[in-house]
Design an enzyme around this catalytic site. Structure first.
Site, PDB file in Angstrom:
ATOM      1  N   TYR A  93      69.098  44.824  21.791  1.00 28.10           N
ATOM      2  CA  TYR A  93      69.144  45.719  20.637  1.00 28.10           C
ATOM      3  C   TYR A  93      67.920  45.643  19.732  1.00 28.10           C
ATOM      4  O   TYR A  93      67.896  46.294  18.690  1.00 28.10           O
ATOM      5  CB  TYR A  93      70.353  45.390  19.745  1.00 28.10           C
ATOM      6  CG  TYR A  93      71.700  45.475  20.383  1.00 28.10           C
ATOM      7  CD1 TYR A  93      72.049  46.530  21.220  1.00 28.10           C
ATOM      8  CD2 TYR A  93      72.659  44.507  20.127  1.00 28.10           C
ATOM      9  CE1 TYR A  93      73.313  46.610  21.780  1.00 28.10           C
ATOM     10  CE2 TYR A  93      73.929  44.571  20.678  1.00 28.10           C
ATOM     11  CZ  TYR A  93      74.249  45.636  21.511  1.00 28.10           C
ATOM     12  OH  TYR A  93      75.503  45.707  22.055  1.00 28.10           O
ATOM     13  N   TYR A 113      78.952  38.085  19.273  1.00 28.15           N
ATOM     14  CA  TYR A 113      78.345  38.604  20.510  1.00 28.15           C
ATOM     15  C   TYR A 113      77.322  37.669  21.155  1.00 28.15           C
ATOM     16  O   TYR A 113      76.800  37.988  22.214  1.00 28.15           O
ATOM     17  CB  TYR A 113      77.735  39.994  20.288  1.00 28.15           C
ATOM     18  CG  TYR A 113      78.757  40.981  19.816  1.00 28.15           C
ATOM     19  CD1 TYR A 113      79.727  41.469  20.683  1.00 28.15           C
ATOM     20  CD2 TYR A 113      78.814  41.381  18.488  1.00 28.15           C
ATOM     21  CE1 TYR A 113      80.700  42.342  20.254  1.00 28.15           C
ATOM     22  CE2 TYR A 113      79.795  42.251  18.042  1.00 28.15           C
ATOM     23  CZ  TYR A 113      80.732  42.733  18.930  1.00 28.15           C
ATOM     24  OH  TYR A 113      81.710  43.584  18.493  1.00 28.15           O
ATOM     25  N   ARG A 156      70.958  39.555  22.134  1.00 28.80           N
ATOM     26  CA  ARG A 156      70.826  40.695  21.233  1.00 28.80           C
ATOM     27  C   ARG A 156      69.377  41.097  20.908  1.00 28.80           C
ATOM     28  O   ARG A 156      69.091  42.295  20.823  1.00 28.80           O
ATOM     29  CB  ARG A 156      71.613  40.446  19.941  1.00 28.80           C
ATOM     30  CG  ARG A 156      73.113  40.354  20.181  1.00 28.80           C
ATOM     31  CD  ARG A 156      73.912  40.254  18.880  1.00 28.80           C
ATOM     32  NE  ARG A 156      73.845  41.501  18.146  1.00 28.80           N
ATOM     33  CZ  ARG A 156      73.110  41.701  17.069  1.00 28.80           C
ATOM     34  NH1 ARG A 156      72.343  40.723  16.579  1.00 28.80           N
ATOM     35  NH2 ARG A 156      73.111  42.871  16.466  1.00 28.80           N
ATOM     36  N   PRO A 158      87.887  44.590  12.075  1.00 30.35           N
ATOM     37  CA  PRO A 158      86.606  43.882  11.965  1.00 30.35           C
ATOM     38  C   PRO A 158      86.462  42.817  13.045  1.00 30.35           C
ATOM     39  O   PRO A 158      87.429  42.133  13.392  1.00 30.35           O
ATOM     40  CB  PRO A 158      86.678  43.241  10.576  1.00 30.35           C
ATOM     41  CG  PRO A 158      88.147  43.050  10.342  1.00 30.35           C
ATOM     42  CD  PRO A 158      88.806  44.232  10.980  1.00 30.35           C
ATOM     43  N   ARG A 206      82.576  41.545  14.173  1.00 33.48           N
ATOM     44  CA  ARG A 206      81.312  40.984  13.698  1.00 33.48           C
ATOM     45  C   ARG A 206      81.409  40.574  12.227  1.00 33.48           C
ATOM     46  O   ARG A 206      80.894  39.532  11.827  1.00 33.48           O
ATOM     47  CB  ARG A 206      80.209  42.032  13.867  1.00 33.48           C
ATOM     48  CG  ARG A 206      78.819  41.580  13.450  1.00 33.48           C
ATOM     49  CD  ARG A 206      77.890  42.770  13.260  1.00 33.48           C
ATOM     50  NE  ARG A 206      78.024  43.770  14.291  1.00 33.48           N
ATOM     51  CZ  ARG A 206      77.310  43.822  15.399  1.00 33.48           C
ATOM     52  NH1 ARG A 206      76.382  42.915  15.620  1.00 33.48           N
ATOM     53  NH2 ARG A 206      77.499  44.779  16.285  1.00 33.48           N
ATOM     54  N   CYS A 218      62.514  32.970  32.139  1.00 33.09           N
ATOM     55  CA  CYS A 218      61.324  33.506  32.791  1.00 33.09           C
ATOM     56  C   CYS A 218      61.294  35.020  32.632  1.00 33.09           C
ATOM     57  O   CYS A 218      61.420  35.785  33.591  1.00 33.09           O
ATOM     58  CB  CYS A 218      61.315  33.103  34.263  1.00 33.09           C
ATOM     59  SG  CYS A 218      59.735  33.398  35.074  1.00 33.09           S
ATOM     60  N   GLU A 219      61.158  35.451  31.393  1.00 32.83           N
ATOM     61  CA  GLU A 219      61.108  36.870  31.023  1.00 32.83           C
ATOM     62  C   GLU A 219      60.187  37.001  29.821  1.00 32.83           C
ATOM     63  O   GLU A 219      60.375  36.311  28.820  1.00 32.83           O
ATOM     64  CB  GLU A 219      62.494  37.406  30.636  1.00 32.83           C
ATOM     65  CG  GLU A 219      63.468  37.570  31.768  1.00 32.83           C
ATOM     66  CD  GLU A 219      63.184  38.803  32.612  1.00 32.83           C
ATOM     67  OE1 GLU A 219      62.462  39.705  32.142  1.00 32.83           O
ATOM     68  OE2 GLU A 219      63.695  38.849  33.744  1.00 32.83           O
TER      69      GLU A 219
END
Length: 443
Positions: free
Chosen positions: A333, A389, A329, A290, A292, A360-361
Site C-alpha cells: 500500500y 494487518y 503494508r 472497527p 484497525r 531478497c526484494e
C-alpha cells in the site's frame, strides 16, 4: 515516533509499553517481535461502545473485524469486552470457536464462502451470514435446508461510494468484487429472492466503503443510499431490522494522518440514520465493525539492527532482521510508519536513514528517510502502529519464520503466538520417493 496508549520513555531512556521495557522484551523473546498493548486494545473497544451508548435514540452493536488481528487470546479479549466478532474465513471462525467465543455473537463475511465453510458455520450456530452474491445465496439456502436450519442474513451492498483512500482498499465503489450492486438493482433483487427462500431469513443490509477513512462524508453518503434501498424493501413488504455500516475508521500511522474522534464518527452516523430513515416504521439497529481502529495503534514491532550501508551522496540504508514478511503494508500500500531506537529513545536525532528489510526484494523497505540518532549494529528499532494487518499478512517468504506475538499489560508480558522455528517452516514439506537420495551401503 508518536507514543500511543501506555507507551512511554522510562528512566533508562528505553521505550516502555504496558509497563514492560522493550529492550528487555527483545532480549527475552527475540526479534522481530510483535508487541500488543492489551490495555489500549481494551480502551479502544470501550471507546466505541461508549460512543454508541451515548446515542440514546438508537440501538447500536459493535463488532470487532477480526481480519485485522485474529488469535485465540484476541478472541478472548473481544468476548470479555462484550463485542460481536466478524470473521471472513473458516480459519478465523475455528480460531474464535477454539477460544470459546459465543457462536451466536459471530457473523461471517467473505465473497467466496465454500460449502464446507458454510456448513461448519451453520453447524456451530453462528449468528449471521453477510451474503455477498447470488451464488452464495443459493448455496446458503441449500446447506441450511440440508441441516434443517435457518440462516439469518444481511446482504452486502456496493453503494457506489469511493472513499478517499488507497485504491486497493476501496471496497464500496460500484466496480468492486464485494457485494450486490446497488445501481443496477442487484441488491433489491437479492432482498426479494431471499424473502422467498426457505432456510434463509433476511434481516438487514451491510456496506463497507473502504479503510483508513478520515472524514464522515463517505459514511453519510453511503447511509443515504442504503436508506433508499431499505425504503424500497419496506415498501415491498420486507423491512430491515439491521443496518451494518461497516468499519474503515482511520488511525494515526504518521503525522500526516488526522483521524477523527470515535465520538464524532458515531454521532455523524447516528444523525444520518435518523434523518434518512424517517420513512421507517422502526429505526434499524446500527452495527459498526472497527478492526484497525481497535488494534492498529496498539501494536509495535521490535527489530534488531544488522548491517548499515552508505551510498555516498545518496542514502544510508539500515537493515533490520525482519521486513515485508512481517509487515507487507509498505510494499503493498506504500504505507508510512514512524519509528525510534527503543534502547536510545532520548538521544538526539542526528542522521536521516532508510530502514530496509532483509528479504531478497528491492521493494522490501519499511521506512524511507527517517531521522534517528546515529544507528549502530545491535540497536533495537521500534516501529509503531503495527497492530493491524501485520501479523495477519505475515508470510514465510525467503523461508523466514514468522515472529512471536506478545500481549503486555501492567508489567506482565505473555506469549500469545509462539515464534516459528526453522523446523516449523519445513514441517509440511514432503520429498517424493523418486526424489529421495538413494543410500548406498558400504562394502
Amino acid at each position: 515516533m508518536y507514543l500511543h496508549g501506555t507507551s512511554r520513555i522510562n528512566r533508562q531512556g528505553h521505550l516502555e509499553i504496558g509497563g514492560c521495557d522493550t529492550v528487555e522484551l527483545a532480549k527475552r523473546f527475540g526479534t522481530p517481535l510483535y508487541v500488543m498493548d492489551e490495555e489500549m486494545i481494551r480502551e479502544r473497544m470501550r471507546s466505541f461502545v461508549k460512543a454508541c451508548r451515548e446515542q440514546t435514540d438508537f440501538a447500536f452493536r459493535v463488532a470487532y473485524a477480526s481480519k485485522a488481528f485474529n488469535t485465540l487470546a484476541m478472541c478472548r479479549v473481544v468476548e470479555e469486552e462484550g463485542l460481536m466478532l466478524d470473521v471472513v474465513s473458516e480459519g478465523e471462525l475455528v480460531t474464535a470457536l477454539a477460544a470459546g467465543f459465543p457462536a451466536e455473537r459471530i457473523y461471517f463475511h467473505g465473497n467466496n464462502k465454500s460449502k464446507g465453510e458454510i456448513k461448519r458455520a451453520i453447524s456451530a450456530g453462528i449468528g449471521w451470514f453477510v451474503v455477498d452474491n447470488f451464488v452464495e445465496l443459493e448455496l446458503l439456502q441449500q446447506v441450511a435446508n440440508s441441516l434443517g436450519q435457518v440462516a439469518r442474513i444481511l446482504l452486502r451492498v456496493s453503494p457506489g461510494i469511493e472513499a478517499h483512500t488507497h485504491s486497493y482498499i476501496q471496497t464500496g465503489q460500484e466496480d468492486s468484487k464485494f457485494g450486490f450492486d446497488l445501481a443496477s438493482g442487484q441488491a433489491f433483487e437479492a432482498a426479494r429472492l431471499s424473502k422467498k427462500m426457505k432456510g434463509v431469513q433476511f434481516e438487514g443490509l451491510h456496506c463497507h466503503i473502504g479503510s483508513q477513512i478520515f472524514e464522515t462524508e463517505a459514511f453519510t453518503l453511503a447511509i443515504g443510499k442504503m436508506a433508499r434501498l431499505a425504503e424500497q424493501c419496506e415498501q415491498a413488504g420486507y423491512p430491515i431490522s439491521i443496518l451494518n455500516v461497516g468499519g474503515g475508521f482511520g488511525i494515526r500511522y504518521s503525522a500526516d494522518d488526522k483521524p477523527l474522534a470515535v465520538e464524532e464518527v458515531i454521532q455523524a452516523i447516528a444523525e444520518t440514520v435518523k434523518r434518512e430513515f424517517r420513512f421507517a416504521a422502526h429505526q434499524p439497529e446500527i452495527w459498526v465493525e472497527p478492526g484497525r481502529a481497535v488494534v492498529g495503534e496498539a501494536g509495535t514491532t521490535l527489530y534488531t539492527v544488522g548491517t548499515v550501508k552508505k551510498v555516498p551522496g545518496i542514502r544510508k540504508y539500515v537493515a533490520v532482521d525482519g521486513g515485508m514478511t512481517d509487515n507487507l503494508r509498505p510494499a503493498l500500500y506504500q504505507a508510512k510508519y514512524e519509528a525510534l531506537l527503543a534502547n536510545r529513545a532520548t538521544e538526539t536525532e542526528t542522521e536521516v536513514v532508510s530502514i530496509a528489510g532483509k528479504c531478497c526484494e528491492s521493494g522490501d523497505m519499511l521506512i524511507w528517510d527517517i531521522a534517528l540518532p546515529k544507528v549502530k549494529q545491535g540497536d533495537i528499532l521500534a516501529v509503531g502502529c503495527t497492530g493491524a494487518y501485520n501479523y495477519s499478512m505475515a508470510s514465510n517468504y525467503n523461508r523466514l519464520p514468522r515472529p512471536a506475538v506478545i500481549f503486555v499489560n501492567k508489567g506482565e508480558a505473555d506469549i500469545v503466538v509462539e515464534r516459528e522455528t526453522l523446523e516449523d517452516v519445513i514441517a509440511h514439506d514432503r520429498i517424493p520417493m523418486r526424489l529421495q537420495k538413494q543410500m548406498v551401503s558400504e562394502a
